[in-house]
Design an enzyme around this catalytic site. Structure first.
Site, PDB file in Angstrom:
ATOM      1  N   GLN A  78      -9.728   1.350   7.389  1.00 29.24           N
ATOM      2  CA  GLN A  78      -9.719  -0.023   7.871  1.00 29.24           C
ATOM      3  C   GLN A  78      -8.468  -0.339   8.662  1.00 29.24           C
ATOM      4  OE1 GLN A  78      -8.612  -2.685   4.104  1.00 29.24           O
ATOM      5  NE2 GLN A  78     -10.110  -1.083   3.580  1.00 29.24           N
ATOM      6  N   HIS A  80      -6.258  -4.094  10.188  1.00 29.24           N
ATOM      7  CA  HIS A  80      -6.141  -5.552  10.120  1.00 29.24           C
ATOM      8  C   HIS A  80      -5.505  -6.082  11.406  1.00 29.24           C
ATOM      9  CE1 HIS A  80      -7.057  -4.753   5.996  1.00 29.24           C
ATOM     10  NE2 HIS A  80      -5.904  -4.161   5.782  1.00 29.24           N
ATOM     11  N   GLU A 113       0.546  -5.087   4.993  1.00 28.65           N
ATOM     12  CA  GLU A 113       0.571  -4.833   3.558  1.00 28.65           C
ATOM     13  C   GLU A 113       1.554  -3.720   3.218  1.00 28.65           C
ATOM     14  OE1 GLU A 113      -3.369  -2.129   2.876  1.00 28.65           O
ATOM     15  OE2 GLU A 113      -3.712  -4.186   3.533  1.00 28.65           O
ATOM     16  N   HIS A 241      -5.794   2.857   8.192  1.00 28.39           N
ATOM     17  CA  HIS A 241      -5.360   3.377   6.898  1.00 28.39           C
ATOM     18  C   HIS A 241      -6.514   3.386   5.899  1.00 28.39           C
ATOM     19  CE1 HIS A 241      -4.892  -1.005   6.608  1.00 28.39           C
ATOM     20  NE2 HIS A 241      -5.102  -0.869   5.300  1.00 28.39           N
ATOM     21  N   ARG A 260     -13.517  -2.343   9.633  1.00 27.60           N
ATOM     22  CA  ARG A 260     -13.701  -1.041   8.987  1.00 27.60           C
ATOM     23  C   ARG A 260     -13.999   0.057  10.009  1.00 27.60           C
ATOM     24  NH1 ARG A 260     -15.482  -5.046   5.748  1.00 27.60           N
ATOM     25  NH2 ARG A 260     -14.617  -5.041   3.628  1.00 27.60           N
TER      26      ARG A 260
END
Length: 376
Positions: A78, A80, A113, A241, A260
């Site tokens: 995925q 972001h 993240e 990642h 995704r």
């Protein structure tokens, strides 16, 4: 003010049936336990001991989401979006309902993240490997037609990694995907794989879980990173990642925006994925604790969150915070106290929440805790 937080593990299929139970010293539930959320995200706000949920306290304004993550199988590949990409996507999809299966953007925020390993090994795919290194890996896979074709794509002109990922996920490359997966499985079974043996073993394992999935070949283009306990990686927006296996503490910006790129039965919007993908190749730095310091800082260049690990060996440790802050206990017995003497004993796998007015927290006991705050 201090509040005690708990939550029920989320039962995603990739979750471990044992890692969270072992951490907390309890019997396994028998079901997959994938994530425990400590935050005010509307998808699963943390429970406040005594009644209510954290979003009722914060009004849903917490800029970060802290989690325990326990993976027994690979998560989806995925990526972001940046804030600008998220805002654009959110605006473009404003007419779609929240349950529309074609909707990609759930909010207008980015989702960088950071994850810290709690297990002795935590395996992940993080970022795209430099092309020269991937070509060296392909040398181990032989010279079948699909391998030769993949090599040609990677040595062509233009944005070769983005173009190759688009080709793999676009639906026209299945025969090549199958051949490459077979070559990976064969190479992983041989003893002469050399330095690529761990990567090939990891990708062959992914193929056993997701047979025939084009994401297996996308994984072959990515850095295989194994963290030891206490080590971390920061994943910026746009970075491809996937976590493969292990237990960790994860913190992210409060967002649910995910595009995704394989290893999932869920929808893959290939053009949108490619539009937000940062296809710049390179290693993702591993953040390692230094020495035996009581406080480990894990740098994250974002305003949404900051994360520190505190190791307690009997003496108390004072930590300055710019709230709202959260203390998640991951080992031992830890007490958390405020400057005015309010205190809570926090069990492993649970958290204390300090409201925005608190500026100093005193941790005592023997154990380990992670402190989350907004970033600088």
């Amino acid at each position: 003010m201090l509040l005690s937080l708990t939550n029920t593990p989320r039962d995603y299929a990739w979750g471990s049936t044992s890692l969270l139970a072992e951490l907390e010293g309890r019997a396994p539930s028998g079901a997959p336990e994938a994530e425990v959320w400590f935050g005010d995200h509307p998808g699963d706000p943390a429970d406040v001991r005594g009644g209510g949920t954290l979003d009722q306290v914060t009004g849903g304004t917490l800029p970060y989401l802290l989690k325990l993550l326990a993976a027994a199988q690979p998560l989806s590949i995925q990526v972001h979006p940046t804030i600008a990409q998220a805002q654009d996507g959110w605006a473009r999809e404003s007419t779609k309902t929240s349950d529309d299966p074609t909707r990609n953007y759930r909010d207008a925020n980015h989702k960088p993240e950071l994850i810290v390993a709690l297990s002795e090994r935590f395996e992940s795919l993080s970022g795209l490997r430099p092309v020269a290194s991937t070509l060296a890996l392909l040398d181990v896979l032989g010279d079948g037609p699909a391998i030769v074709g993949l090599r040609a794509r990677l040595t062509g002109e233009g944005d070769v990694l983005r173009d190759t990922i688009g080709w793999l996920l676009g639906g026209e490359a299945q025969s090549e995907v199958d051949e490459i997966i077979d070559a990976v499985s064969d190479a992983a079974a041989r003893t002469e794989a050399g330095e690529w043996a761990p990567t090939l073993a990891a990708v062959a394992g992914i193929a056993r879980t997701y047979p025939g999935d084009p994401g297996v070949v996308v994984a072959l283009l990515m850095n295989h990173v194994t963290l030891r306990r206490g080590e971390a990686i920061f994943l910026r927006a746009g970075l491809l990642h996937a976590y493969l296996e292990g237990l960790g503490v994860e913190i992210m910006a409060a967002s649910d925006n995910v595009l995704r790129g394989g290893l999932t039965p869920k929808r893959i919007d290939v053009p949108e994925l490619l539009s937000i993908l940062d296809a710049t190749p390179g290693e993702v730095p591993v953040l390692r604790p230094r020495g035996d310091e009581a406080i480990t800082v894990y740098p994250a260049p974002v305003p949404d969150f900051a994360l520190r690990r505190v190791t307690l060996t009997g003496a108390s440790v004072d930590v300055e915070v710019a709230g709202p802050a959260m203390v998640l206990v991951t080992a031992g017995a830890v007490d958390v106290a405020t400057a005015d003497g309010e205190s809570l004993a926090i069990a492993v796998g649970e958290a204390a929440f300090a409201t925005v007015d608190e500026r100093l927290l005193r941790l005592s006991g023997n154990g380990e805790a992670f402190i989350a705050t907004p970033g600088a």
